[in-house]
Enzyme design. Structure first.
Site, short mmCIF file in Angstrom:
data_model
loop_
_atom_site.label_atom_id
_atom_site.label_comp_id
_atom_site.label_asym_id
_atom_site.label_seq_id
_atom_site.Cartn_x
_atom_site.Cartn_y
_atom_site.Cartn_z
CD GLN A 179 0.63 -8.91 -2.58
OE1 GLN A 179 1.28 -9.60 -3.34
NE2 GLN A 179 -0.60 -8.55 -2.83
CG ASP B 231 -1.90 -1.18 1.19
OD1 ASP B 231 -2.26 -1.63 0.09
OD2 ASP B 231 -2.27 -1.65 2.28
P1 GDP Z 1 -0.77 0.40 -3.52
O1 GDP Z 1 -1.37 -0.88 -3.08
O2 GDP Z 1 0.71 0.47 -3.28
O3 GDP Z 1 -1.11 0.76 -4.95
O4 GDP Z 1 -1.41 1.54 -2.61
P2 GDP Z 1 -2.97 1.69 -2.24
O5 GDP Z 1 -3.70 2.14 -3.44
O6 GDP Z 1 -3.47 0.48 -1.55
O7 GDP Z 1 -2.91 2.81 -1.13
C1 GDP Z 1 -2.36 4.06 -1.37
C2 GDP Z 1 -3.43 5.15 -1.12
O8 GDP Z 1 -2.81 6.42 -1.03
C3 GDP Z 1 -4.44 5.27 -2.25
O9 GDP Z 1 -5.68 5.63 -1.72
C4 GDP Z 1 -3.88 6.39 -3.12
O10 GDP Z 1 -4.89 7.07 -3.85
C5 GDP Z 1 -3.30 7.28 -2.07
N1 GDP Z 1 -2.11 8.04 -2.49
C6 GDP Z 1 -1.10 7.68 -3.31
N2 GDP Z 1 -0.14 8.64 -3.34
C7 GDP Z 1 -0.56 9.63 -2.52
C8 GDP Z 1 0.00 10.87 -2.09
O11 GDP Z 1 1.11 11.25 -2.45
N3 GDP Z 1 -0.73 11.59 -1.19
C9 GDP Z 1 -1.94 11.19 -0.73
N4 GDP Z 1 -2.57 11.96 0.15
N5 GDP Z 1 -2.51 10.02 -1.11
C10 GDP Z 1 -1.81 9.25 -1.98
P1 IMO Z 2 -0.92 -4.16 -2.29
O1 IMO Z 2 -0.44 -4.70 -3.60
C1 IMO Z 2 -0.92 -4.57 2.06
C2 IMO Z 2 -1.06 -8.66 3.63
C3 IMO Z 2 -2.32 -9.12 4.36
C4 IMO Z 2 -1.71 -10.12 5.33
C5 IMO Z 2 -0.59 -10.77 4.52
C6 IMO Z 2 -0.98 -12.10 3.87
O2 IMO Z 2 -2.19 -3.41 -2.35
O3 IMO Z 2 0.19 -3.38 -1.63
P2 IMO Z 2 -2.52 -12.74 1.82
O4 IMO Z 2 -3.98 -12.54 1.59
O5 IMO Z 2 -1.66 -12.13 0.77
O6 IMO Z 2 -2.16 -14.18 2.04
O7 IMO Z 2 -2.22 -11.99 3.21
O8 IMO Z 2 -0.27 -9.84 3.49
N1 IMO Z 2 -1.30 -8.14 2.27
C7 IMO Z 2 -1.20 -6.84 1.94
N2 IMO Z 2 -0.97 -5.77 2.71
N3 IMO Z 2 -1.04 -4.44 0.72
C8 IMO Z 2 -1.24 -5.52 -0.06
O9 IMO Z 2 -1.24 -5.45 -1.41
C9 IMO Z 2 -1.37 -6.80 0.55
N4 IMO Z 2 -1.59 -8.04 0.08
C10 IMO Z 2 -1.54 -8.86 1.14
O10 IMO Z 2 -2.95 -8.06 5.01
O11 IMO Z 2 -1.09 -9.44 6.40
MG MG Z 3 -2.91 -1.55 -1.85
#
Ligand code: GDP
Ligand code: IMO
Ligand code: MG
Length: 434
Positions: free
Chosen positions: A224, A13
Site C-alpha cells: 500500500q 501502486d
Molecule cells: P506496486 O503495487 O507499488 O508494486 O505497483 P503496481 O505493480 O500495482 O503498479 C505499478 C505498475 O506500473 C505496474 O504495472 C508496473 O509494471 C508498472 N511500472 C513500474 N515502473 C514503471 C515505469 O517506470 N514506467 C512504466 N511505464 N510502468 C512502470
Molecule cells: P499495493 O501494495 C492501492 C486500497 C483499496 C481501498 C483501501 C482499503 O499494490 O500498492 P483494503 O482491501 O486494504 O481494506 O482496502 O486501500 N488499497 C490499495 N490501493 N494499492 C494497494 O496495494 C492497495 N491495497 C489496498 O483500494 O481504497
Molecule cells: Mg499495486
C-alpha cells in the site's frame, strides 16, 4: 548499509514491486511487514509478468530469502495459490519463503464481514479490495484473532476457531445472513492447508535479527502507501495496517536502531484506487490520458485507478512521517508527450493557503489544489538509463520535485523492466545501495 525500507509514499501502486525486485540483487533477505493479498506488486522480467500479492518481490532472485513478517495478514489459500503460480513459472518458492508464526490468519468469513460492512447503506464505502484484510486486523486488535502458530497447533486451533466462529455466527445472524458459512468445512480445509505451510513457518523476528547481526542485508518491502496507513493516511479511507516506515519495525520485530535507510517510491504523477479524498485528481482529459498511457488499472481488482498530478504538500507530509533519505520517481515515461505538466504545489482551504496535511477528511475533500505548470517534453524517456540523457524539461521536472519536496530524487524509473532505471550517481540512495 545493511537494512533498507522501501515503501509507497502516495496511495499505493507506486511501482514498489519493480523497485524491490531490482534492489533485491543487493540483499540477502526481503521481508514484507504489513498488509496481505490486497497488495499487487508487479514485476516484469522480459515478456514474463508476475503480480506478487503476499510473497515479497525478491522471490524472483533464487538466492534471496523472502520473509512474510508478523505484521502481515495471511490467507493460506491465497498464499498457496501464489506459490503454485510461481512454481508453474519454474520458481521454487518453498525453498525461499519463511512465514512468521506470529502473523494473523484470514478466514473466508472475514471476506463476508467486509462485504456486508461495505454494503451498508448508512456508510460511505471505502472501496476495499474485498480480501478480508480489515476484518482480520479487527480480530487481531480485539485480541481474538488466530495466528499462524495457533493454526499449526491442532488442539489449540480447534478451540480458538470455535470461539471465533461463534463470534462470526452472532455477527452473521445480526446482519441477517444466517447459514451461508460452512464452519466445519472451513476448519477441515484450514487444517489441511496448515500442513502445507508448516515447513515454511518459523520465528521470523529471530531469523531477521540473527541475519542482521551476522552482517546480512535485509530489504523491507512496504505494501500500500503512506496515505493508506491506518494512522497517517486519509482515515477512514485507508487500509487497516501500518504501511508507513514505523510499520517495518512493528511488523517484523526488527528494532528501529537496526534500520539504516528509508526510501519512498512515488509516481511522477499520482493515482488512487477506491474512495476517499484526492486533492490533485484530474477527472478530465489529462487524467484519462495518464490512465491510458500508464495502464492505470488495478493489478488486484482490475479497477480503473483515479489519476492526478504530483502533490507536493502530500509528499512533504509523507516525507516527514517516514523520514525519507531519498525518493524514487517511477513512470516518468508516462508523462512523455504532454505539452504541459501540472504540479500541485499548495492547498487552499476556504481561500486560505495551508501548509500541512489536514486530518479532517471533509476539509481534505474541499481543498482546492494550487497548481504550477511546467513545460512537458516531446521526446521519449522510455528506457533511458542515465540522468544526463533525459530531455532537459524532464530533468527540470525532477529537479523541481526535489527542490519543492526537500528530498533528493535518487532514482528515476523510465519503464516497467529492471533495466529501465536511473540511479543517480552521488545520491544518498546510491550510497545506501552500495
Ligand atoms: P506496486 O503495487 O507499488 O508494486 O505497483 P503496481 O505493480 O500495482 O503498479 C505499478 C505498475 O506500473 C505496474 O504495472 C508496473 O509494471 C508498472 N511500472 C513500474 N515502473 C514503471 C515505469 O517506470 N514506467 C512504466 N511505464 N510502468 C512502470
Ligand atoms: P499495493 O501494495 C492501492 C486500497 C483499496 C481501498 C483501501 C482499503 O499494490 O500498492 P483494503 O482491501 O486494504 O481494506 O482496502 O486501500 N488499497 C490499495 N490501493 N494499492 C494497494 O496495494 C492497495 N491495497 C489496498 O483500494 O481504497
Ligand atoms: Mg499495486
Amino acid at each position: 548499509m545493511s537494512t533498507l525500507i522501501v515503501l509507497g509514499s502516495q496511495w499505493g501502486d507506486e511501482g514498489k514491486g519493480k523497485i524491490v525486485d531490482l534492489f533485491s540483487q543487493k540483499f540477502d533477505f526481503v521481508t514484507r511487514y504489513q498488509g496481505g493479498h490486497n497488495a499487487g506488486h508487479t514485476v516484469q522480467v522480459g515478456d514474463q509478468k508476475f503480480v506478487l500479492k503476499l510473497i515479497p518481490s525478491g522471490v524472483l532472485h533464487p538466492n534471496v530469502r523472502v520473509v512474510i513478517g508478523n505484521g502481515v495478514v495471511i490467507d493460506p489459500r491465497a498464499l498457496l495459490d501464489e506459490i503454485e503460480m510461481l512454481e508453474r513459472a519454474g520458481i521454487d518458492p518453498r525453498r525461499q519463503v519463511s512465514i512468521s508464526s506470529r502473523a494473523h490468519v484470514i478466514f473466508p468469513f472475514h471476506r463476508l464481514v467486509e462485504k456486508v460492512s461495505e454494503a451498508r447503506p448508512d456508510r460511505v464505502a471505502i472501496g476495499t479490495t474485498s480480501r478480508g484484510i480489515g476484518p482480520c486486523y479487527e480480530d487481531k486488535i480485539a485480541r481474538r484473532g488466530i495466528r499462524v502458530a495457533d493454526l499449526l497447533n491442532t488442539g489449540n486451533f480447534e478451540t480458538l476457531y470455535a470461539l471465533l466462529a461463534e463470534d462470526k455466527q452472532t455477527l452473521a445472524n445480526a446482519f441477517g445472513i444466517k447459514g451461508v458459512i460452512n464452519y466445519d468445512e472451513i476448519l477441515a480445509d484450514y487444517k489441511r492447508m496448515a500442513e502445507k505451510i508448516r515447513p515454511m513457518v518459523c520465528d521470523t523476528a529471530q531469523l531477521l535479527n540473527d541475519a542482521i547481526r551476522l552482517g546480512k542485508r535485509v530489504l523491507f518491502e512496504g505494501a500500500q502507501g503512506t496515505m493508506l496507513d491506518i494512522d497517517h493516511g486519509t482515515y477512514p479511507f485507508v487500509t487497516s495496517s501500518s504501511a508507513a516506515a514505523g510499520g517495518a519495525c512493528t511488523g517484523t520485530g526488527v528494532p528501529p536502531t537496526s534500520i539504516d535507510g528509508i526510501v519512498g517510491v512515488s509516481k511522477a504523477y499520482i493515482t488512487r484506487v477506491g474512495g476517499g479524498p484526492f486533492p490533485s485528481e484530474d477527472k478530465g482529459e489529462d487524467g484519462e490520458k495518464i490512465r491510458e498511457a500508464g495502464l492505470e488499472f488495478g493489478s488486484v481488482t482490475g479497477r480503473a485507478r483515479r489519476c492526478g498530478w504530483f502533490d507536493i504538500p502530500l509528499m512533504r507530509y509523507t516525507a516527514m512521517i517516514n523520514g525519507f533519505d531519498s525518493l524514487i520517481v517511477t513512470k516518468l515515461d508516462v508523462l512523455d508527450g504532454f505539452d504541459e505538466i501540472k504540479v500541485c504545489t499548495a492547498y487552499k482551504a476556504h481561500g486560505v493557503v495551508i501548509e500541512t496535511m489536514p486530518a479532517e477528511n471533509l476539509l481534505l475533500e474541499q481543498i482546492e489544489p494550487v497548481y504550477e505548470t511546467l513545460p512537458g517534453w516531446p521526446e521519449p524517456t522510455s528506457g533511458i538509463t542515465t540522468f544526463s540523457e533525459l530531455p532537459k524539461n524532464a530533468k527540470d521536472y525532477i529537479e523541481f520535485l526535489e527542490r519543492r519536496t526537500g528530498v533528493e530524487v535518487g532514482c528515476v524509473s523510465t519503464g516497467p523492466e529492471r533495466m529501465e532505471t536511473i540511479i543517480r550517481p552521488g545520491s544518498k540512495l546510491e550510497r545506501l545501495l552500495a
